[in-house]
Scaffold this motif. Structure first.
Motif, short mmCIF file in Angstrom:
data_model
loop_
_atom_site.label_atom_id
_atom_site.label_comp_id
_atom_site.label_asym_id
_atom_site.label_seq_id
_atom_site.Cartn_x
_atom_site.Cartn_y
_atom_site.Cartn_z
N LEU A 158 43.88 -6.57 -35.21
CA LEU A 158 42.42 -6.44 -35.19
C LEU A 158 41.86 -6.76 -33.80
O LEU A 158 40.99 -6.04 -33.30
CB LEU A 158 41.77 -7.37 -36.23
N LEU A 159 42.37 -7.80 -33.20
CA LEU A 159 41.87 -8.20 -31.88
C LEU A 159 42.24 -7.20 -30.79
O LEU A 159 41.46 -6.99 -29.86
CB LEU A 159 42.42 -9.57 -31.52
N HIS A 160 43.41 -6.59 -30.89
CA HIS A 160 43.89 -5.72 -29.82
C HIS A 160 43.60 -4.24 -30.03
O HIS A 160 43.58 -3.47 -29.08
CB HIS A 160 45.39 -5.93 -29.59
N GLU A 161 43.39 -3.82 -31.27
CA GLU A 161 43.20 -2.40 -31.55
C GLU A 161 41.76 -2.02 -31.87
O GLU A 161 41.44 -0.85 -31.92
CB GLU A 161 44.07 -1.97 -32.72
N ARG A 162 40.92 -2.97 -32.13
CA ARG A 162 39.54 -2.69 -32.49
C ARG A 162 38.62 -3.28 -31.44
O ARG A 162 38.15 -4.40 -31.58
CB ARG A 162 39.21 -3.29 -33.86
N PRO A 163 38.32 -2.54 -30.38
CA PRO A 163 37.50 -3.08 -29.30
C PRO A 163 36.11 -3.51 -29.75
O PRO A 163 35.52 -4.40 -29.15
CB PRO A 163 37.42 -1.94 -28.29
N TRP A 164 35.57 -2.94 -30.79
CA TRP A 164 34.25 -3.32 -31.28
C TRP A 164 34.24 -4.70 -31.93
O TRP A 164 33.19 -5.24 -32.21
CB TRP A 164 33.70 -2.28 -32.24
N LEU A 165 35.42 -5.28 -32.15
CA LEU A 165 35.47 -6.62 -32.71
C LEU A 165 35.36 -7.69 -31.63
O LEU A 165 35.12 -8.85 -31.93
CB LEU A 165 36.78 -6.84 -33.49
N SER A 166 35.55 -7.32 -30.40
CA SER A 166 35.54 -8.32 -29.31
C SER A 166 34.14 -8.80 -29.01
O SER A 166 33.19 -8.13 -29.13
CB SER A 166 36.12 -7.71 -28.05
#
Length: 166
Positions: A158-166
């Protein structure tokens, strides 16, 4: 690795087993805590359910709850619910091949939970989370170990593949 679409303002992950009293609630409790610890609690929602309806409304199995509690998790809030294919979710993670068949098979958004386990070996039949219901306490501990490892890998993804989560 993870589907990119969001069903709502939060990325929704549904964890599915047979009765929603052992494996999927264990995964739910652990994954939800790991997501909160990573600071993603407002962005990612975790739910769990079972393909069968006979435990709907029940708390998790007492052995699963005891294993979670002994490991420092809160197992008190869970109530079993039945899987509903019509609910908007981004990722459905099932615990075994039977659950996979029950939810209609593998798709872009439906996978097996241990597909994300760095130690699982699908080629050798090791991609299922074994059902501990008819066994002893050691089965619940084995499930918790698998779930903790896989939950960490899911949060990393989730942290590395979903940039909108950062």
């Amino acid at each position: 690795m993870l589907p990119g679409a969001r069903s709502s303002d939060r990325y929704r992950i549904e964890l599915v087993c047979l009765g929603n009293i052992c494996r999927s609630p264990t995964a739910h409790v652990v994954l939800e805590e790991r997501i909160a610890d990573a600071g993603l609690g407002d962005l990612v929602e975790v739910t769990s359910s079972g393909t069968g309806d006979w435990h709907v409304g029940d708390p998790m199995d007492r052995r699963a709850a005891a294993t979670l509690t002994a490991a420092g998790y809160d197992a008190t809030r869970h109530r079993a619910r039945q899987y509903d294919a019509g609910e908007p979710v981004d990722l459905v993670l099932v615990m075994d091949d039977a659950n996979l068949a029950d939810v209609g098979g593998r798709t872009d958004r439906v996978r097996k939970f241990r597909d994300l386990d760095p130690l699982a070996s699908p080629a050798k039949g090791g991609s299922d989370v074994p059902d501990p219901y008819y066994g002893g306490d050691d089965g619940f501990e084995e499930v918790l170990t698998m779930v903790e490892r896989t939950a960490s890998a899911i949060v990393d993804a989730l942290l590395h593949e979903r940039p909108w989560l950062s």
